[in-house]
Design a protein around this motif. Structure first.
Motif, short mmCIF file in Angstrom:
data_model
loop_
_atom_site.label_atom_id
_atom_site.label_comp_id
_atom_site.label_asym_id
_atom_site.label_seq_id
_atom_site.Cartn_x
_atom_site.Cartn_y
_atom_site.Cartn_z
N SER A 283 0.83 -1.20 0.00
CA SER A 283 0.00 0.00 0.00
C SER A 283 0.86 1.25 0.00
O SER A 283 0.61 2.20 -0.75
N ASN A 284 1.90 1.26 0.84
CA ASN A 284 2.80 2.42 0.90
C ASN A 284 3.47 2.67 -0.44
O ASN A 284 3.66 3.83 -0.85
N ALA A 285 3.85 1.61 -1.13
CA ALA A 285 4.52 1.76 -2.43
C ALA A 285 3.63 2.45 -3.44
O ALA A 285 4.06 3.37 -4.15
N PHE A 286 2.38 2.03 -3.52
CA PHE A 286 1.48 2.64 -4.50
C PHE A 286 1.14 4.08 -4.13
O PHE A 286 1.00 4.94 -5.00
N THR A 287 1.02 4.38 -2.84
CA THR A 287 0.65 5.74 -2.45
C THR A 287 1.84 6.70 -2.51
O THR A 287 1.66 7.91 -2.68
#
Length: 435
Positions: free
Chosen positions: A195-199
């Protein structure tokens, strides 16, 4: 510390300061928005390569018109897809990063939900709705309530305080969406990394090479994991949303393809996790700064949905969305050429005095769903009701289990994420007194 409910507490700055991610402006961009609404409500930004629209009526008009304005670049230039294109042009990056970026670009050719236009969007939305059955959503109520109680049980009652983000705001939406997708508890940490990577790719126009490598390692791991899981569910379906998506059928419509499902899962991950985390943290921030408001909501929990809507309006987790003009058009009297990129600043529209009586104040008595945080028309947010349900239940449990929630370090600046699109608090130390 005082909160930026009124634009007078926000720094005087320009839209370029916000796009450059000046920390104090990212934290409180509302004076920038107010100036833009007054002086140039539709203005071209060289930095974005598109037009910035800040006035409520103009934003609403574009949101409602899915014919004249396309969603094909719904994340704009500050996205993982936009970053992927830059990766292919950067020969100094590792080969695996370039391969992962090429994979992302190829998958992005499947226009899905947020990135698709009618009639394709209608087909996809109908198939996804078949997965979000009333039974599945209703089943979440008890599990969210149980999780919230377990998290409050673990909160320390110390004067030093604790960070509400990892203790409460993050695990609730992360657990909900991971459970819906059948991700086991032992993989929750990995799920959060994805999730952190995409955001990290959203709302930031520049990244160093180390960050880019990390982002695409996680993006690739996400695609690998769910490609395998989809294959498993095709052979042996289970009772989760992933199996529902695979099985979704409508008369006369093709089932979802693998690429469509992978891209949908990305959107579920970000919309069902990061944005709701930011909503919960902002809500606690508002509560911790206002003992009277806390007590009012404890005495009358029926006001909680109105409070949640006001937090969504004032501190929208997503500050803006993107559209592309299908043909030459005008917005607010300004000519936009065909294929022109448009950034609709819903966070500004939500504080427009022409639409709201008290635009910069948390006003439960006049609250409602008139804000534009979830969009309007064809592309209104699919997870809107789920996000509101999670927030209402979680905050209700927190208030019922405490006498008081306070900011632990009131004289310390609260850090916000580095993004002009995704608006959220990175860390919020609070103290609680149990009831």
């Amino acid at each position: 510390m005082s909160q930026p409910t009124a634009t007078g507490t926000c720094p005087a700055a320009t839209m370029d300061d916000l796009l450059a991610l000046r920390p104090d402006v990212v934290r409180c961009p509302y004076a920038v928005y107010e100036t833009a609404r007054h002086d140039a409500p539709v203005e071209y930004s060289e930095r974005l390569g598109g037009w910035v629209v800040t006035r409520h009526d103009d934003v609403l008009e574009v949101l409602r018109d899915a014919t004249s304005y396309s969603n094909r670049l719904a994340s704009g230039p500050s996205s993982v897809s936009g970053l992927a294109q830059k990766v292919l042009e950067n020969e100094s990056l590792p080969e695996r990063t370039r391969v992962a970026a090429a994979r992302r670009i190829e998958l992005s050719k499947s226009r899905v939900l947020l990135f698709s236009d009618p009639p394709l969007h209608k087909r996809q939305r109908s198939l996804v709705n078949a997965g979000f059955t009333p039974r599945r959503v209703a089943e979440l109520h008890d599990s969210v309530e149980e999780l919230a109680h377990s998290l409050v049980d673990k909160m320390p009652e110390t004067t030093a305080g604790f960070d509400i983000v990892p203790a409460f705001s993050t695990p609730i939406p992360m657990t909900v969406i991971a459970t819906l997708l059948g991700v086991p508890p032992e993989l929750m940490g990995m799920f959060k990394d994805w999730s952190n990577a995409f955001t990290r790719g959203v709302g930031a126009l520049e990244h160093d090479n180390d960050a880019v490598v990390e982002i695409f390692d996680q993006v690739n791991a996400f695609y690998d994991y769910f490609t395998e899981e989809i294959s498993k569910r095709q052979e042996n379906p289970v009772d989760d949303l992933l199996s529902d998506l695979i099985a979704a059928r409508l008369d006369g419509e093709e089932p979802l393809t693998l690429d469509e499902m992978l891209q949908m899962l990305v959107q579920f991950l970000v919309a069902g996790n990061e944005t709701t985390t930011n909503l919960l943290t902002s809500a606690v921030w508002k509560l911790a700064d206002d003992a009277v408001l806390q007590q009012r909501l404890r005495e009358d929990p029926a006001n909680l949905p109105l409070f949640v809507d006001e937090v969504l309006r004032l501190e929208a987790p997503v500050q803006g969305v993107w559209r592309v003009a299908v043909a030459d058009t005008e917005i607010g009297g300004v000519r936009i050429p065909a294929d022109g990129l448009i950034y609709l600043v819903t966070g500004s529209a939500n504080r427009d005095s022409t639409a709201f009586e008290h635009p910069n104040e948390l006003d439960i008595d006049n609250a409602g769903s008139r804000h534009l945080t979830f969009g309007r028309g064809e592309h209104v947010c699919l997870g809107m009701n789920l996000a509101k349900l999670e927030a209402k239940i979680a905050l209700g449990v927190l208030l019922s289990r405490t006498k008081e929630v306070r900011i632990a370090k009131p004289d310390t600046d609260i850090p916000f994420h580095r993004s002009f699109v995704l608006h959220g608090i990175g860390s919020l130390p609070v103290t609680i007194t149990r009831s």
